[in-house]
Design a protein around this motif. Structure first.
Motif, short mmCIF file in Angstrom:
data_model
loop_
_atom_site.label_atom_id
_atom_site.label_comp_id
_atom_site.label_asym_id
_atom_site.label_seq_id
_atom_site.Cartn_x
_atom_site.Cartn_y
_atom_site.Cartn_z
N PHE A 1 49.00 43.33 47.28
CA PHE A 1 50.21 43.67 46.52
C PHE A 1 50.02 43.45 45.02
O PHE A 1 50.61 44.15 44.20
CB PHE A 1 51.40 42.86 47.04
N LEU A 2 49.18 42.47 44.68
CA LEU A 2 48.89 42.23 43.27
C LEU A 2 48.16 43.42 42.67
O LEU A 2 48.48 43.88 41.56
CB LEU A 2 48.05 40.97 43.11
N VAL A 3 47.19 43.96 43.39
CA VAL A 3 46.45 45.12 42.89
C VAL A 3 47.36 46.33 42.75
O VAL A 3 47.25 47.11 41.79
CB VAL A 3 45.25 45.44 43.82
N LEU A 4 48.30 46.51 43.69
CA LEU A 4 49.26 47.62 43.58
C LEU A 4 50.11 47.47 42.32
O LEU A 4 50.38 48.45 41.61
CB LEU A 4 50.16 47.66 44.82
N LEU B 1 45.16 41.41 27.24
CA LEU B 1 45.72 40.49 28.23
C LEU B 1 45.61 39.06 27.72
O LEU B 1 44.64 38.71 27.04
CB LEU B 1 44.97 40.60 29.56
N ASN B 2 46.60 38.24 28.05
CA ASN B 2 46.46 36.83 27.73
C ASN B 2 45.55 36.18 28.77
O ASN B 2 45.16 36.80 29.77
CB ASN B 2 47.84 36.15 27.68
N THR B 3 45.19 34.94 28.55
CA THR B 3 44.20 34.27 29.41
C THR B 3 44.67 34.18 30.86
O THR B 3 43.90 34.46 31.79
CB THR B 3 43.91 32.87 28.86
N ALA B 4 45.93 33.79 31.06
CA ALA B 4 46.44 33.64 32.42
C ALA B 4 46.45 34.98 33.16
O ALA B 4 46.07 35.06 34.34
CB ALA B 4 47.85 33.06 32.37
N THR C 1 44.16 36.00 36.47
CA THR C 1 44.82 36.45 37.70
C THR C 1 44.34 37.84 38.11
O THR C 1 44.11 38.10 39.29
CB THR C 1 46.34 36.48 37.49
N VAL C 2 44.20 38.72 37.12
CA VAL C 2 43.73 40.09 37.41
C VAL C 2 42.33 40.08 38.02
O VAL C 2 42.05 40.74 39.02
CB VAL C 2 43.76 40.95 36.13
N PHE D 1 40.72 37.55 39.50
CA PHE D 1 40.72 36.88 40.80
C PHE D 1 41.30 37.79 41.88
O PHE D 1 40.74 37.93 42.97
CB PHE D 1 41.53 35.58 40.69
N GLY D 2 42.43 38.43 41.59
CA GLY D 2 43.06 39.32 42.56
C GLY D 2 42.20 40.53 42.87
O GLY D 2 42.09 40.96 44.03
N ALA D 3 41.54 41.09 41.85
CA ALA D 3 40.69 42.27 42.06
C ALA D 3 39.48 41.93 42.91
O ALA D 3 39.07 42.72 43.79
CB ALA D 3 40.26 42.84 40.71
N LEU D 4 38.89 40.75 42.69
CA LEU D 4 37.73 40.33 43.50
C LEU D 4 38.12 40.13 44.96
O LEU D 4 37.38 40.53 45.87
CB LEU D 4 37.13 39.05 42.92
N LEU D 5 39.27 39.50 45.19
CA LEU D 5 39.74 39.32 46.56
C LEU D 5 40.01 40.65 47.24
O LEU D 5 39.66 40.87 48.41
CB LEU D 5 41.02 38.47 46.56
N PHE D 6 40.63 41.56 46.51
CA PHE D 6 40.93 42.88 47.05
C PHE D 6 39.64 43.62 47.38
O PHE D 6 39.53 44.26 48.45
CB PHE D 6 41.74 43.68 46.02
N LEU D 7 38.65 43.53 46.50
CA LEU D 7 37.37 44.19 46.75
C LEU D 7 36.68 43.59 47.97
O LEU D 7 36.14 44.32 48.83
CB LEU D 7 36.47 44.05 45.52
N GLY D 8 36.70 42.25 48.09
CA GLY D 8 36.10 41.60 49.25
C GLY D 8 36.79 41.99 50.55
O GLY D 8 36.14 42.21 51.58
#
Length: 363
Positions: A51-54, A93-96, A100-101, A103-110
């Motif tokens: 949902f984060l990637v969406l 983008l700010n650091t946070a 998050t982007v 981390f979420g993209a890597l999880l989605f890719l995995g």
């Protein structure tokens, strides 16, 4: 400013932190019903990444649309802001958010590589009691990390600065550091701009239709050293008015001068009698224009808010002039766009002549 930013982040964490914890815990609890705790927590995190990637796809789409709109506007207004600066501004983008982007993209890719099917269908298999809380979780997370910070900057309203903006500061500086010194009579040996124009008329046997100082305020902020370069050779410098000497901030006998210009309606080859006027550009704007051309930390911001800053400068300077009886009828501000709708550079001489004709008609 940095302290205010940190306190704002702390407030968002305190506001959204408990909500995020409750939503994630509720979703994880519903996943746990069907499996081990550790496996269920991992599954909850993976569904969250979907949902984060969406959400990120929607965010990127909005940023892309704003970038294209800014580039089109940049071309139509003949702005000197580079395309790369527009892109980097809209996609910053700010650091946070960046963390998050990634981390979420890597999880989605995995997840995509592991299940080898549509990640959305995988997430939806967990049912509404898992998906709905996590959708809300992702939205609140985006708010907490300020993922839409770029949009708030685009919509920033300079009026909320209560006079601390660059345009207001330029107006006060230009008025008290220059116009206030050369426009009115001080009751001493100093002459007003009207007296200087009248003396010029007597000494050179010419007539000025309007006894005021015309100040040019181009929307780009750029004013050439000689105004004939902005008038298709319709204008030429005549002579200087009487100089003004003032001691200011340790500078003894500083000299101030104003130039009279001859304006030839239709051009110098038209045979028309020249119209005399005392004209100059707002030097504060030229300084502002030059700051934007260099790579200072504030240059990007000044470029982005150029139109608003110059408009505020014009409005505030007009208000100051009108609020002071000593200068109210001694200066005429001319705000104009450097280029017309077809992208052709305007003839500033025509703009001045139209203003003079309008003033004579209303007199």
């Amino acid at each position: 400013m940095e302290g205010d930013r940190d306190s704002s982040v702390d407030r968002r964490v305190k506001a959204y932190g408990p909500v995020l914890f409750v939503l994630f815990a509720f979703a994880a609890y519903n996943v746990t019903k069907n499996g081990a705790v550790v496996t269920s927590l991992i599954a909850t995190v993976l569904v969250t990444s979907v949902f984060l990637v969406l959400l990120l796809i929607g965010n990127v789409t909005l940023r892309l649309c704003q970038t294209l709109f800014s580039i089109v506007t940049h071309v139509s207004q003949h702005s000197d802001e580079s395309v790369w600066s527009i892109v980097s501004y809209n996609f910053s983008l700010n650091t946070a958010s960046a963390t998050t982007v990634v981390f979420g993209a890597l999880l989605f890719l995995g997840l995509t590589i592991t299940i080898r099917r549509c990640p959305l269908s995988y997430a939806w298999d967990f049912g509404p009691y898992v998906c709905c809380p996590l959708i809300i979780f992702v939205y609140c997370l985006a708010r907490m990390i300020d993922l839409d910070e770029w949009e708030s900057r685009l919509q920033f309203d300079l009026s909320f600065m209560k006079g601390l903006d660059y345009g207001t500061g330029m107006a006060y500086s230009f008025y008290y550091g220059y116009l206030r010194l050369i426009l009115p009579s001080t009751g001493t040996a100093s002459k007003s701009i009207i007296e200087k124009i009248e003396n010029f008329e007597d000494n050179h046997n010419v007539t000025f239709p309007i006894h005021r100082l015309f100040i040019l305020i181009p929307s780009s902020g750029y004013i050439p050293p000689d105004l004939k370069d902005a008038s298709y050779q319709w204008m030429e410098s005549a002579r200087e008015l009487e100089e003004e000497k003032r001691s200011r901030a340790g500078n003894i006998g500083r000299v101030y001068r104003n130039n009279a210009y001859k304006i030839y309606p239709g051009g110098r080859m038209s045979g028309a009698e020249p119209v005399y006027a005392v004209v100059e550009g707002a030097s504060a704007l030229l300084t502002y224009h030059e700051v934007q051309k260099h790579n200072h930390p504030e240059s990007v911001v000044y470029k982005r808010y150029k139109k608003e800053i110059i408009q505020i400068f014009h409005k505030k300077l007009y208000e100051i002039l009108q609020s002071e009886p000593d200068t109210r009828d001694l200066c005429e501000l001319i705000y104009y766009d450097d280029y017309d709708s077809q992208g052709t550079k305007v003839n500033v001489a025509e703009i001045i002549l139209k203003r003079i004709a309008k003033m004579k008609k209303s007199a």
